[in-house]
Write a protein that holds these residues in place. Structure first.
Motif, PDB file in Angstrom:
ATOM      1  N   ASP A 116       0.829  -1.208   0.000  1.00 50.13           N
ATOM      2  CA  ASP A 116       0.000   0.000   0.000  1.00 50.13           C
ATOM      3  C   ASP A 116       0.866   1.261   0.000  1.00 50.13           C
ATOM      4  O   ASP A 116       0.595   2.213  -0.742  1.00 50.13           O
ATOM      5  N   GLY A 117       1.905   1.286   0.832  1.00 49.11           N
ATOM      6  CA  GLY A 117       2.773   2.452   0.893  1.00 49.11           C
ATOM      7  C   GLY A 117       3.534   2.679  -0.394  1.00 49.11           C
ATOM      8  O   GLY A 117       3.644   3.812  -0.882  1.00 49.11           O
ATOM      9  N   VAL A 118       4.055   1.602  -0.970  1.00 49.11           N
ATOM     10  CA  VAL A 118       4.802   1.709  -2.222  1.00 49.11           C
ATOM     11  C   VAL A 118       3.863   2.110  -3.361  1.00 49.11           C
ATOM     12  O   VAL A 118       4.235   2.899  -4.244  1.00 49.11           O
ATOM     13  N   SER A 119       2.638   1.609  -3.341  1.00 45.10           N
ATOM     14  CA  SER A 119       1.657   1.986  -4.363  1.00 45.10           C
ATOM     15  C   SER A 119       1.354   3.481  -4.300  1.00 45.10           C
ATOM     16  O   SER A 119       1.198   4.142  -5.336  1.00 45.10           O
ATOM     17  N   PHE A 120       1.273   4.013  -3.078  1.00 50.35           N
ATOM     18  CA  PHE A 120       1.055   5.454  -2.900  1.00 50.35           C
ATOM     19  C   PHE A 120       2.164   6.250  -3.585  1.00 50.35           C
ATOM     20  O   PHE A 120       1.906   7.191  -4.344  1.00 50.35           O
ATOM     21  N   LEU A 121       3.415   5.859  -3.331  1.00 50.84           N
ATOM     22  CA  LEU A 121       4.543   6.567  -3.944  1.00 50.84           C
ATOM     23  C   LEU A 121       4.586   6.368  -5.450  1.00 50.84           C
ATOM     24  O   LEU A 121       4.835   7.317  -6.216  1.00 50.84           O
ATOM     25  N   ALA A 122       4.359   5.139  -5.891  1.00 53.95           N
ATOM     26  CA  ALA A 122       4.410   4.845  -7.322  1.00 53.95           C
ATOM     27  C   ALA A 122       3.388   5.678  -8.082  1.00 53.95           C
ATOM     28  O   ALA A 122       3.658   6.160  -9.196  1.00 53.95           O
ATOM     29  N   ASP A 123       2.219   5.872  -7.500  1.00 50.81           N
ATOM     30  CA  ASP A 123       1.165   6.658  -8.153  1.00 50.81           C
ATOM     31  C   ASP A 123       1.614   8.096  -8.389  1.00 50.81           C
ATOM     32  O   ASP A 123       1.319   8.690  -9.425  1.00 50.81           O
ATOM     33  N   ILE A 124       2.348   8.652  -7.434  1.00 48.99           N
ATOM     34  CA  ILE A 124       2.838  10.025  -7.581  1.00 48.99           C
ATOM     35  C   ILE A 124       3.743  10.157  -8.802  1.00 48.99           C
ATOM     36  O   ILE A 124       3.685  11.141  -9.546  1.00 48.99           O
ATOM     37  N   PHE A 125       4.562   9.139  -9.032  1.00 47.92           N
ATOM     38  CA  PHE A 125       5.555   9.232 -10.107  1.00 47.92           C
ATOM     39  C   PHE A 125       5.085   8.648 -11.436  1.00 47.92           C
ATOM     40  O   PHE A 125       5.794   8.776 -12.438  1.00 47.92           O
ATOM     41  N   THR A 126       3.918   8.024 -11.465  1.00 50.39           N
ATOM     42  CA  THR A 126       3.448   7.417 -12.716  1.00 50.39           C
ATOM     43  C   THR A 126       2.109   7.959 -13.199  1.00 50.39           C
ATOM     44  O   THR A 126       1.797   7.854 -14.384  1.00 50.39           O
ATOM     45  N   SER A 127       1.315   8.531 -12.319  1.00 51.20           N
ATOM     46  CA  SER A 127      -0.006   9.023 -12.713  1.00 51.20           C
ATOM     47  C   SER A 127       0.091  10.394 -13.380  1.00 51.20           C
ATOM     48  O   SER A 127       0.748  11.298 -12.841  1.00 51.20           O
ATOM     49  N   PRO A 128      -0.552  10.577 -14.534  1.00 53.18           N
ATOM     50  CA  PRO A 128      -0.561  11.899 -15.186  1.00 53.18           C
ATOM     51  C   PRO A 128      -1.114  12.991 -14.272  1.00 53.18           C
ATOM     52  O   PRO A 128      -0.757  14.164 -14.420  1.00 53.18           O
ATOM     53  N   LYS A 129      -1.975  12.617 -13.329  1.00 52.37           N
ATOM     54  CA  LYS A 129      -2.584  13.592 -12.427  1.00 52.37           C
ATOM     55  C   LYS A 129      -1.537  14.371 -11.655  1.00 52.37           C
ATOM     56  O   LYS A 129      -1.702  15.582 -11.395  1.00 52.37           O
ATOM     57  N   TYR A 130      -0.451  13.693 -11.285  1.00 54.08           N
ATOM     58  CA  TYR A 130       0.537  14.335 -10.422  1.00 54.08           C
ATOM     59  C   TYR A 130       1.763  14.861 -11.175  1.00 54.08           C
ATOM     60  O   TYR A 130       2.671  15.429 -10.561  1.00 54.08           O
ATOM     61  N   LYS A 131       1.769  14.695 -12.469  1.00 50.72           N
ATOM     62  CA  LYS A 131       2.910  15.167 -13.256  1.00 50.72           C
ATOM     63  C   LYS A 131       3.188  16.661 -13.074  1.00 50.72           C
ATOM     64  O   LYS A 131       4.358  17.071 -13.009  1.00 50.72           O
ATOM     65  N   PRO A 132       2.151  17.520 -12.970  1.00 49.41           N
ATOM     66  CA  PRO A 132       2.423  18.954 -12.818  1.00 49.41           C
ATOM     67  C   PRO A 132       3.190  19.322 -11.549  1.00 49.41           C
ATOM     68  O   PRO A 132       3.754  20.418 -11.467  1.00 49.41           O
ATOM     69  N   MET A 133       3.210  18.432 -10.555  1.00 49.00           N
ATOM     70  CA  MET A 133       3.899  18.797  -9.312  1.00 49.00           C
ATOM     71  C   MET A 133       5.318  18.235  -9.236  1.00 49.00           C
ATOM     72  O   MET A 133       6.018  18.452  -8.255  1.00 49.00           O
ATOM     73  N   LEU A 134       5.759  17.534 -10.286  1.00 46.76           N
ATOM     74  CA  LEU A 134       7.100  16.956 -10.293  1.00 46.76           C
ATOM     75  C   LEU A 134       8.059  17.820 -11.111  1.00 46.76           C
ATOM     76  O   LEU A 134       7.845  18.031 -12.306  1.00 46.76           O
ATOM     77  N   PRO A 135       9.122  18.325 -10.499  1.00 51.14           N
ATOM     78  CA  PRO A 135      10.072  19.169 -11.243  1.00 51.14           C
ATOM     79  C   PRO A 135      10.810  18.382 -12.319  1.00 51.14           C
ATOM     80  O   PRO A 135      11.034  17.169 -12.156  1.00 51.14           O
ATOM     81  N   PRO A 136      11.190  19.018 -13.421  1.00 54.79           N
ATOM     82  CA  PRO A 136      11.943  18.333 -14.471  1.00 54.79           C
ATOM     83  C   PRO A 136      13.214  17.691 -13.920  1.00 54.79           C
ATOM     84  O   PRO A 136      13.933  18.290 -13.121  1.00 54.79           O
ATOM     85  N   GLY A 137      13.455  16.448 -14.319  1.00 54.87           N
ATOM     86  CA  GLY A 137      14.686  15.766 -13.927  1.00 54.87           C
ATOM     87  C   GLY A 137      14.649  15.106 -12.572  1.00 54.87           C
ATOM     88  O   GLY A 137      15.659  14.518 -12.146  1.00 54.87           O
TER      89      GLY A 137
END
Length: 479
Positions: free
Chosen positions: A263-284
């Protein structure tokens, strides 16, 4: 608090760490002595220290200093060493080591076994001491710690957990490392969001998305899962708050694979793979190293990071406008926790087996952990370096009034341990050579990288669990 860790039968030092035949220290900087800095004369070396060092006058000592990410702290340490050398008539040379290369223990152990090691070092107690102890690389320093207790009271609960093995001290608590999470309070205010002492991980994720605006180069989430010490700590912290753990409460039985870890790893994975959260991830962010979040924070690009206070210290030292817009907080909660599991970390002074000048090393250790030697570093590092001993906190008004963040750090440092999750795990985890070797091997960050490349969460967690078992068994800890 004492750790009941014993060296397993059949333990193979070189097989466990994959040591080669070289004895050099990786990442060593400035191996020779250094010219005393110009302001070293401002540091008072107490008469008791000078008297204790008299039997060693004219002798030499070498110390490995773990590189800090605030240059001012590194310089202040060099000043303290220079003042000690001058006052005691000894020759102390300091060399800088990188703690995040992944081979610090292996290279240092090789040097010790070859008889080419320095006399002492200061290192992160939670990351390295158990491995060094299990390799048989450390001298018992209980005599020093017990003597220090007479004047300075008890060291922090975290240091007691990580420096004591079988009732004996193998590390002398040096200083407490201020660490936590940092938020751009001006970005929060722009969205009408109040800052708090802590958040849930899901709450913080949603806030990071809300404060992001790529058109303004504002990215809320500033925490990578790429190979780095920061990522190791962040990933494990999420897993723990969701109710999972790398090991059981003895630190010796691998327990990573569980529904809570997934569950915890899924939470993190979603942040880095879901298009929903892409706007909050800095380039690189996918290729960040340990210094990257510092750099992006100081550049005003990210809104929330998890870091030592080095980034806070640098922003103040550089008169960066980020400093006055920084809100520090102690961490996050998850489904299995009511409060953050944060306990901070400490640096410990260790004396290596085979030290040519162990007596002088112990005198130097007692000098470094209080007085001007510590205060000057603390003043130049704004929260990165704080006292590890209860009465040292009260020895100077700077520690209580020097910065608004210090009160938060003292509360964290003096909080009773261990913390406990609803799943029965206690934190900080009992230190063990297996756990520390796993961190040096970046098992958790590699687990996340496989997921980002397409492997399922369950498969990657299972592989990470299998990798941990191999590492522990290489250390002689049967699973």
């Amino acid at each position: 608090m004492t750790n009941k860790i014993t060296t397993p039968a059949g333990f193979s030092r070189r097989a466990a760490l994959g040591l080669g035949g070289g004895a050099a220290i990786a990442g060593l900087v400035g191996c020779g002595g250094s010219t005393p800095p110009s302001n070293s004369s401002k540091i008072t070396v107490e008469k008791s220290v000078v008297d204790a060092a008299k039997p060693f006058k004219g002798s030499k000592l070498g110390i490995l200093a773990q590189k800090q990410y605030a240059q001012s702290a590194n310089t202040a340490f060099t000043n303290a060493i220079a003042a000690f050398s001058k006052a005691t008539g000894t020759s102390v040379t300091s060399s800088t080591i990188e703690g995040d290369t992944g081979d610090l223990v292996a290279k240092t152990d090789a040097a010790i076994k070859a008889g080419n090691n320095r006399d002492m070092a200061f290192v992160d107690d939670g990351r390295f001491l158990a491995e060094f102890h299990e390799l048989g690389d450390l001298e018992d320093v209980t005599d020093v710690v017990e003597e220090l207790k007479k004047t300075w009271g008890e060291p922090s609960p975290e240091a007691q957990l990580n420096c004591v093995f079988d009732g004996k001290w193998y590390g002398i608590p040096y200083y407490f490392i201020g660490q936590g999470m940092f938020a751009r309070k001006d970005w929060f205010a722009d969205k009408g969001i109040k800052t708090k002492e802590y958040y849930s991980y899901e709450e913080l994720r949603d806030i990071c998305l809300e404060i992001s605006d790529p058109t303004k180069k504002r990215y809320g989430w500033g925490m990578t899962v790429n190979r780095s010490g920061d990522a190791n700590g962040m990933i494990e912290g999420v897993i723990n708050c969701y109710g999972g753990a790398m090991t059981d409460n003895t630190g010796r039985k691998v327990k990573l694979y569980s529904s809570e870890t997934i569950d915890g790893v899924s939470f993190l994975a979603d942040i880095f793979t879901s298009p929903k959260y892409k706007p909050m991830l800095p380039p690189g962010i996918g290729s960040w190293t340990d210094s990257s979040n510092n750099e992006n924070w100081l550049a005003g690009i990210v809104g929330v990071i998890n870091n030592q206070f080095s980034v806070y210290a640098d922003s103040k030292a550089q008169k960066n406008p980020v400093y006055k817009n920084t809100q520090s907080f102690i961490g996050c909660t998850g489904p299995a926790t009511d409060t953050p599991l944060s306990a901070g970390a400490s640096e410990a002074l260790v004396v290596f087996k085979g030290a040519k000048n162990a007596g002088l090393a112990k005198v130097l250790a007692q000098y470094l952990m209080h007085g001007d030697a510590l205060l000057d570093i603390a003043k130049d590092s704004t929260g990165l370096v704080l006292p590890a001993w209860k009465k040292v906190w009260d020895s100077d008004s700077f520690y209580t009034n020097g910065d608004p963040a210090f009160t938060i750090m003292r509360d964290m440092q003096e909080a009773p341990l261990p913390h406990k999750t609803t799943t029965g795990y206690t934190f900080p985890s009992v230190p063990s050579a297996g756990r520390q070797a796993a961190n040096q091997s970046y098992v958790l960050t590699d687990m996340m990288q496989r997921i980002l490349k397409g492997m399922s969460v369950k498969q990657s967690v299972q592989q990470a669990n299998d990798d941990l078992i191999k590492i522990f068994e290489q250390q002689g800890v049967k699973q």
